[in-house]
Design an enzyme around this catalytic site. Structure first.
Site, PDB file in Angstrom:
ATOM      1  N   GLY A  76       0.816  -1.214   0.000  1.00  0.00           N
ATOM      2  CA  GLY A  76       0.000   0.000   0.000  1.00  0.00           C
ATOM      3  C   GLY A  76       0.851   1.265   0.000  1.00  0.00           C
ATOM      4  O   GLY A  76       0.534   2.237  -0.700  1.00  0.00           O
ATOM      5  N   ASN A 156      -7.789   4.571   8.659  1.00  0.00           N
ATOM      6  CA  ASN A 156      -7.240   3.389   9.323  1.00  0.00           C
ATOM      7  C   ASN A 156      -7.292   3.480  10.846  1.00  0.00           C
ATOM      8  O   ASN A 156      -7.149   2.486  11.528  1.00  0.00           O
ATOM      9  CB  ASN A 156      -5.790   3.165   8.881  1.00  0.00           C
ATOM     10  CG  ASN A 156      -4.957   4.416   8.978  1.00  0.00           C
ATOM     11  OD1 ASN A 156      -5.254   5.425   8.324  1.00  0.00           O
ATOM     12  ND2 ASN A 156      -3.910   4.367   9.782  1.00  0.00           N
ATOM     13  N   GLN A 190      -7.863   0.433   3.498  1.00  0.00           N
ATOM     14  CA  GLN A 190      -8.739  -0.062   4.580  1.00  0.00           C
ATOM     15  C   GLN A 190     -10.171  -0.268   4.095  1.00  0.00           C
ATOM     16  O   GLN A 190     -11.035  -0.655   4.888  1.00  0.00           O
ATOM     17  CB  GLN A 190      -8.723   0.907   5.769  1.00  0.00           C
ATOM     18  CG  GLN A 190      -7.372   1.022   6.455  1.00  0.00           C
ATOM     19  CD  GLN A 190      -6.996  -0.213   7.276  1.00  0.00           C
ATOM     20  OE1 GLN A 190      -7.785  -1.141   7.468  1.00  0.00           O
ATOM     21  NE2 GLN A 190      -5.762  -0.228   7.756  1.00  0.00           N
ATOM     22  N   SER A 210      -3.686  -2.860  -0.471  1.00  0.00           N
ATOM     23  CA  SER A 210      -2.594  -3.622   0.143  1.00  0.00           C
ATOM     24  C   SER A 210      -3.103  -5.012   0.476  1.00  0.00           C
ATOM     25  O   SER A 210      -4.194  -5.165   1.024  1.00  0.00           O
ATOM     26  CB  SER A 210      -2.144  -2.907   1.413  1.00  0.00           C
ATOM     27  OG  SER A 210      -1.259  -3.718   2.139  1.00  0.00           O
ATOM     28  N   ALA A 211      -2.272  -6.032   0.189  1.00  0.00           N
ATOM     29  CA  ALA A 211      -2.731  -7.418   0.359  1.00  0.00           C
ATOM     30  C   ALA A 211      -2.838  -7.840   1.820  1.00  0.00           C
ATOM     31  O   ALA A 211      -3.713  -8.622   2.188  1.00  0.00           O
ATOM     32  CB  ALA A 211      -1.770  -8.358  -0.382  1.00  0.00           C
ATOM     33  N   HIS A 212      -1.960  -7.314   2.669  1.00  0.00           N
ATOM     34  CA  HIS A 212      -1.915  -7.878   4.023  1.00  0.00           C
ATOM     35  C   HIS A 212      -3.060  -7.424   4.924  1.00  0.00           C
ATOM     36  O   HIS A 212      -3.170  -7.873   6.061  1.00  0.00           O
ATOM     37  CB  HIS A 212      -0.551  -7.647   4.679  1.00  0.00           C
ATOM     38  CG  HIS A 212      -0.267  -6.258   5.156  1.00  0.00           C
ATOM     39  ND1 HIS A 212      -0.372  -5.911   6.470  1.00  0.00           N
ATOM     40  CD2 HIS A 212       0.138  -5.151   4.497  1.00  0.00           C
ATOM     41  CE1 HIS A 212      -0.031  -4.628   6.609  1.00  0.00           C
ATOM     42  NE2 HIS A 212       0.276  -4.152   5.421  1.00  0.00           N
ATOM     43  N   THR A 248      11.353  -8.268 -11.000  1.00  0.00           N
ATOM     44  CA  THR A 248      10.702  -9.570 -11.197  1.00  0.00           C
ATOM     45  C   THR A 248       9.533  -9.689 -10.223  1.00  0.00           C
ATOM     46  O   THR A 248       9.677  -9.410  -9.037  1.00  0.00           O
ATOM     47  CB  THR A 248      11.720 -10.707 -10.985  1.00  0.00           C
ATOM     48  OG1 THR A 248      12.800 -10.473 -11.877  1.00  0.00           O
ATOM     49  CG2 THR A 248      11.106 -12.066 -11.238  1.00  0.00           C
ATOM     50  N   CYS A 336       1.990   2.120  12.880  1.00  0.00           N
ATOM     51  CA  CYS A 336       3.289   2.756  12.657  1.00  0.00           C
ATOM     52  C   CYS A 336       3.623   3.711  13.790  1.00  0.00           C
ATOM     53  O   CYS A 336       4.772   3.945  14.097  1.00  0.00           O
ATOM     54  CB  CYS A 336       3.286   3.541  11.352  1.00  0.00           C
ATOM     55  SG  CYS A 336       2.337   2.733  10.099  1.00  0.00           S
TER      56      CYS A 336
HETATM   57  C1  LIG Z   1      -4.848   3.528   5.018  1.00  0.00           C
HETATM   58  C2  LIG Z   1      -3.523   2.859   4.803  1.00  0.00           C
HETATM   59  N1  LIG Z   1      -2.765   3.209   3.752  1.00  0.00           N
HETATM   60  C3  LIG Z   1      -1.586   2.622   3.504  1.00  0.00           C
HETATM   61  C4  LIG Z   1      -1.086   1.653   4.325  1.00  0.00           C
HETATM   62  C5  LIG Z   1       0.254   1.055   4.011  1.00  0.00           C
HETATM   63  O1  LIG Z   1       0.128  -0.233   3.455  1.00  0.00           O
HETATM   64  P1  LIG Z   1       1.372  -1.227   3.471  1.00  0.00           P
HETATM   65  O2  LIG Z   1       1.553  -1.664   4.896  1.00  0.00           O
HETATM   66  O3  LIG Z   1       0.981  -2.360   2.567  1.00  0.00           O
HETATM   67  O4  LIG Z   1       2.549  -0.486   2.941  1.00  0.00           O
HETATM   68  C6  LIG Z   1      -1.831   1.248   5.440  1.00  0.00           C
HETATM   69  C7  LIG Z   1      -1.296   0.234   6.370  1.00  0.00           C
HETATM   70  O5  LIG Z   1      -1.325   0.400   7.577  1.00  0.00           O
HETATM   71  C8  LIG Z   1      -3.081   1.862   5.682  1.00  0.00           C
HETATM   72  O6  LIG Z   1      -3.836   1.524   6.728  1.00  0.00           O
END
Ligand SMILES: Cc1ncc(COP(=O)(O)O)c(C=O)c1O
Length: 396
Positions: A76, A156, A190, A210-212, A248, A336
């Site tokens: 993301g 988020n 989100q 974002s995949a996770h 790759t 974070c």
């Molecule tokens: C709203 C939002 N944007 C971007 C990100 C960043 O994504 P990634 O962890 O895949 O870099 C996050 C992850 O916490 C998010 O919540």
């Protein structure tokens, strides 16, 4: 970690999610049997290429886009950086104006700040006490040199939804007045699995995923790039992803992301009902049982999965430690910033007092969350806050 019954009560799905079994199973062959480099010509490579193509189609189908408009990235953050810096770097003047909001993720705010250091300008539009931006305020920020607006779909930290479709309309009207074209990006990281991601309904040109956050691996993401939109690549090299993101491909993770988004979309409606019930149970439970608590955000335009609370007179950190001791994983603000004592920029932008903001706790639900988990966190919060109240912090 200690836990009551050896199962962690994980309530931090907005930070990350476990890879779900169906996704892992689909990924596994790409680590060993189907390990070819998708750019090579022999049939082994074709298997890897087929996996990527299928994932691209799965994602395009959820977004209502063309497969060619899907660019796989390293997550993301990279998608946001590519949207923002990629559009800025194309400008011959190396200058121009960007509109964003005060509540974006740092993966949007920080690249914009980097651009400001290079001479670009930015307006950070404020939000109301619910965390919502007024589409008219965004439109009022439009200038003759505005080239990009970036507004997140779901916050988020609070779960607040921005009315991206209305914002896009207003920006287009304002842009017409100046006879300019403004690219519109949304960080929908989100929103996946929670809201419709149909890019035409939203009206956006660029959309990050974002995949996770959707039960697929970390380190892979998507940037949707509307046909005709040009971006300067951040990573130059072999020209993969139609020259937009060299390197790759992370084949197994891409395959996992495609499967995860397809599953999340298929389950979206049924999940929404269940999550709403759980969310009401938690919000009402906290209001009834914990004096001095407050819910940060809006009750009307939010995703039920993400909730943010403040507990008056108590910092978030000791609450999280107390919950961890009881086997509950929750978070303060965003992942974070959870290692720092700085209050969340999102809560401050909503006008929440500093003392309240440092006491904030984010609880986020996911596929495994049950009513028992909600009752467990309610009881544990009551216990932890009761204990903290009997050990008041030392005066300054
Ligand atoms: C709203 C939002 N944007 C971007 C990100 C960043 O994504 P990634 O962890 O895949 O870099 C996050 C992850 O916490 C998010 O919540």
């Amino acid at each position: 970690m200690t836990s009551r019954d050896d199962r962690i009560n994980y309530l931090d799905y907005a930070a990350t999610t476990p890879v779900r079994t169906e996704v892992l199973e689909k990924m596994l062959p790409y680590f060993s049997e189907k390990f070819g480099n998708p750019s090579s010509l022999y049939s082994l490579a074709g298997e890897a290429r087929f996996g990527i193509d299928e994932a691209r189609e799965q994602i395009a189908s959820v977004l209502g886009s063309r497969p060619k408009e899907i660019v796989f990235t390293g997550g993301g953050s990279e998608s946001n950086n590519l949207a923002i810096k990629g559009s800025a770097m194309l400008r011959a003047s190396r200058s121009g104006h960007i509109i964003t909001t005060a509540v974006e993720h740092h993966a949007v705010l920080h690249p914009i700040e980097q651009l400001e250091k290079l001479g670009y300008e930015a307006t950070y539009v404020g939000v109301d006490s619910h965390g919502q931006v007024d589409p008219d305020d965004i439109a009022d920020a439009v200038r003759p040199d505005t080239f990009l607006a970036s507004v997140m779909l779901v916050n988020n930290e609070t779960g607040t939804i921005q009315d991206v479709a209305a914002i896009v309309q207003k920006i287009h009207t304002a842009a017409e007045r100046f006879g300019i074209n403004i690219l519109i990006h949304t960080d929908a990281v989100q929103g996946a699995g929670k809201l419709s991601l149909d890019v035409d309904t939203l009206g956006v040109d660029l959309l990050s995923l974002s995949a996770h956050k959707i039960y697929a691996p970390k380190g892979v993401g998507v940037l949707y790039v509307r046909r005709g939109v040009e971006l300067e690549p951040l990573i130059a090299g072999g020209g993969q992803e139609q020259q937009r993101r060299s390197g790759t491909e992370n084949v197994a993770s891409i395959v996992g992301m495609g499967e995860a988004l397809a599953l999340a979309e298929a389950e979206r409606a049924s999940s929404r009902l269940r999550m709403s019930d759980l969310s009401t149970r938690l919000i009402e439970g906290i209001a009834e049982r914990i004096p001095g608590s407050s819910f940060n955000g809006t009750r009307s335009s939010r995703v039920p999965e993400i909730m943010n609370f403040s507990f008056s007179g108590v910092e978030g950190e000791p609450i999280l430690i107390g919950l961890d001791f009881k086997g509950i994983a929750a978070s303060s603000g965003s992942a974070c910033s959870s290692a720092s004592l700085e209050p969340s920029h999102v809560l401050l932008a909503m006008g929440i007092a500093r003392e309240q903001a440092v006491g904030s706790v984010r609880i986020s639900f996911g596929r495994e969350t049950t009513e028992t988990d909600v009752d467990d966190v309610l009881q544990s919060l009551e216990d932890v806050l009761g204990q903290l109240a009997s050990f008041p912090s030392a005066p300054d």
